[in-house]
Design a protein around this motif. Sequence first.
Motif, short mmCIF file in Angstrom:
data_model
loop_
_atom_site.label_atom_id
_atom_site.label_comp_id
_atom_site.label_asym_id
_atom_site.label_seq_id
_atom_site.Cartn_x
_atom_site.Cartn_y
_atom_site.Cartn_z
N ARG A 1 0.84 -1.08 -0.03
CA ARG A 1 0.05 -0.20 0.07
C ARG A 1 0.70 1.35 0.00
O ARG A 1 0.66 2.26 -0.84
N LEU A 2 1.95 1.32 1.01
CA LEU A 2 2.71 2.52 1.08
C LEU A 2 3.79 2.56 -0.46
O LEU A 2 3.60 3.73 -0.95
N ALA A 3 3.96 1.46 -0.75
CA ALA A 3 4.85 1.47 -2.35
C ALA A 3 3.71 2.09 -3.42
O ALA A 3 4.24 2.77 -4.23
N HIS A 4 2.52 1.50 -3.59
CA HIS A 4 1.75 2.07 -4.31
C HIS A 4 1.50 3.71 -4.39
O HIS A 4 1.68 4.44 -5.28
N LEU A 5 1.18 4.10 -3.14
CA LEU A 5 1.07 5.61 -3.02
C LEU A 5 2.33 6.26 -3.03
O LEU A 5 2.27 7.33 -3.72
N THR B 1 0.68 -2.25 -8.19
CA THR B 1 1.85 -1.97 -7.51
C THR B 1 3.23 -2.55 -8.22
O THR B 1 4.22 -1.98 -8.40
N PHE B 2 3.00 -4.01 -8.51
CA PHE B 2 3.93 -4.83 -9.28
C PHE B 2 4.29 -4.08 -10.28
O PHE B 2 5.30 -3.91 -10.93
N ALA B 3 3.50 -3.53 -11.06
CA ALA B 3 3.57 -2.78 -12.49
C ALA B 3 4.14 -1.47 -12.23
O ALA B 3 4.99 -1.18 -13.31
N SER B 4 4.21 -0.87 -11.07
CA SER B 4 4.79 0.53 -11.02
C SER B 4 6.13 0.38 -10.44
O SER B 4 6.87 1.31 -10.46
N VAL B 5 6.45 -0.32 -9.70
CA VAL B 5 7.79 -0.38 -8.68
C VAL B 5 8.93 -0.90 -9.86
O VAL B 5 8.68 -1.64 -11.05
N ASP B 6 10.14 -0.54 -9.49
CA ASP B 6 11.25 -0.89 -10.36
C ASP B 6 11.62 -2.31 -10.20
O ASP B 6 12.45 -2.74 -11.03
N GLY B 7 11.59 -2.85 -8.98
CA GLY B 7 12.03 -4.02 -8.70
C GLY B 7 11.30 -4.72 -7.60
O GLY B 7 10.45 -4.27 -6.71
N ILE B 8 11.07 -6.04 -7.43
CA ILE B 8 10.49 -6.84 -6.65
C ILE B 8 11.26 -7.97 -6.15
O ILE B 8 12.04 -8.70 -6.60
N VAL B 9 11.44 -7.97 -4.63
CA VAL B 9 12.23 -9.10 -4.05
C VAL B 9 11.14 -10.09 -3.08
O VAL B 9 10.47 -9.44 -2.40
N ALA B 10 11.37 -11.09 -3.70
CA ALA B 10 10.37 -12.25 -3.25
C ALA B 10 11.23 -13.03 -1.98
O ALA B 10 12.19 -13.40 -2.56
N VAL B 11 10.48 -13.50 -0.77
CA VAL B 11 11.21 -14.22 0.02
C VAL B 11 11.37 -15.74 -0.22
O VAL B 11 12.02 -16.51 0.50
N THR B 12 10.62 -15.95 -1.35
CA THR B 12 10.60 -17.65 -1.86
C THR B 12 10.42 -17.45 -3.13
O THR B 12 9.76 -16.57 -3.69
N ILE C 1 4.24 -14.10 -8.83
CA ILE C 1 4.41 -12.79 -9.40
C ILE C 1 4.59 -12.71 -10.93
O ILE C 1 3.85 -11.85 -11.60
N VAL C 2 5.29 -13.51 -11.08
CA VAL C 2 5.77 -13.70 -12.67
C VAL C 2 4.46 -14.17 -13.35
O VAL C 2 4.19 -13.68 -14.52
N ALA C 3 3.87 -14.90 -12.91
CA ALA C 3 2.63 -15.54 -13.59
C ALA C 3 1.70 -14.57 -13.76
O ALA C 3 0.64 -14.69 -14.53
N ARG C 4 1.70 -13.59 -12.99
CA ARG C 4 0.60 -12.43 -13.12
C ARG C 4 1.15 -11.38 -14.04
O ARG C 4 0.48 -10.20 -13.98
N GLY C 5 2.03 -11.47 -14.85
CA GLY C 5 2.37 -10.68 -15.80
C GLY C 5 3.81 -9.89 -15.54
O GLY C 5 4.20 -8.93 -16.52
N VAL C 6 4.35 -9.96 -14.52
CA VAL C 6 5.86 -9.28 -14.36
C VAL C 6 6.89 -9.98 -14.92
O VAL C 6 6.93 -11.09 -14.72
N ASP C 7 7.69 -9.23 -15.40
CA ASP C 7 9.00 -9.74 -16.14
C ASP C 7 9.87 -10.63 -15.09
O ASP C 7 10.07 -10.01 -14.01
N ARG C 8 10.19 -11.55 -15.46
CA ARG C 8 11.29 -12.41 -14.58
C ARG C 8 12.45 -11.52 -14.18
O ARG C 8 12.74 -11.51 -13.04
N ASP C 9 13.05 -10.79 -14.86
CA ASP C 9 14.03 -9.93 -14.57
C ASP C 9 13.88 -9.11 -13.60
O ASP C 9 14.90 -8.14 -13.16
N ARG C 10 12.67 -8.45 -13.24
CA ARG C 10 11.95 -7.59 -12.36
C ARG C 10 11.74 -8.23 -11.00
O ARG C 10 11.56 -7.41 -9.98
#
Length: 338
Positions: free
Chosen positions: A49-53, A86-97, A104-113
């Motif tokens: 939520r904070l990231a989106h705002l 939010t996933f579409a707007s941030v520059d990178g995503i760090v997943a703990v697993t 997240i990738v299956a929902r359309g986010v590029d793997r390299d992000r």
Amino acid sequence: VERAPLLRRSTRLRGVSSTLQTVAFSVFCRRYLAGRAARDLAVYLRDPRLAHLLVQFAPRGREARFVLEVHGLSTSRLGRALEDRTFASVDGIVAVTGQIADRIVARGVDRDRVLVAHDGVDLDRFGAPGDVRHAREELGLPLDRTLATWVGNFHTMGREKGIPEVIRAAGNLLDAFPQLDFHFVGGPLDRVPAYRSLIAGLGLPARRFVFRERQPVRRIPLFLAASDLLLMPFPWTEHYAHHMSPLKLFEYMSAGRPIVASRLPSITEVLDDGRNAVLCEPGSAESLAASIGRALETPGLAARIARRAREDVERYTWNARAGRILEFVSREEAPACP
């Protein structure tokens, strides 16, 4: 029953309070960032939520990068919609697993992000694997018993974490291993009467099961070092199977003791049966008993998996994790979003 409306109002108030805090903090962050040069600035967040705002109100053509760390995914339609934006707007995503990353990738986010960065451990707290005799003398534990140990909270968010399965598994082990005791360290003790009732119902000797409240952090390495076997038999739930990156796992690996754990997707990203752990089927007391017996009856296997786990955990220190994240955040080919 009479308290239910009050509890519902209290829950709603907490939700409103949390939202207001997020909005207020986002305003503070925007003001803070506005007064600083954006070039080479990375904003690391753990609240979608904070990231989106923050991203939505960032100036166009911004040079600052926004990176979101994700520990779980929403199951509600509204929550998923917010996450997707939010996933579409941030520059990178760090997943703990890796499980979270794949979804997240299956929902359309590029793997390299997306970067997978499990939680970790501070090896300075543990040093080299401790001596069993010294640890037991320090804790007042018997030297002539075989200790299978659980260290960590007994339950999380109302979810059991495998202690009932350990108790049921013990029914198949205590006669075969007369020196074997089970120790559970970490509390809270509110579930212990139910555990004791289960032990009595199975006709098992109560003296073979020891429950201890939460311990000071400095004593945790001693309890791990005092053990012959470390237990982590999480049951199968969505959280445990896909979203969990337990600190317990990496602390166990640091201790240089053989580990028996559930064969869950989140666990098998780190542990491999027969290589650095013995794995059992989640929720199966029979499989857990067989895995514990396998580790106890095969000293060579137990020593080998313990040694390999201690070697492998070097990749999961907090410093190593921070280094991977910094490299991911600062890579030149990752452009800022418009």
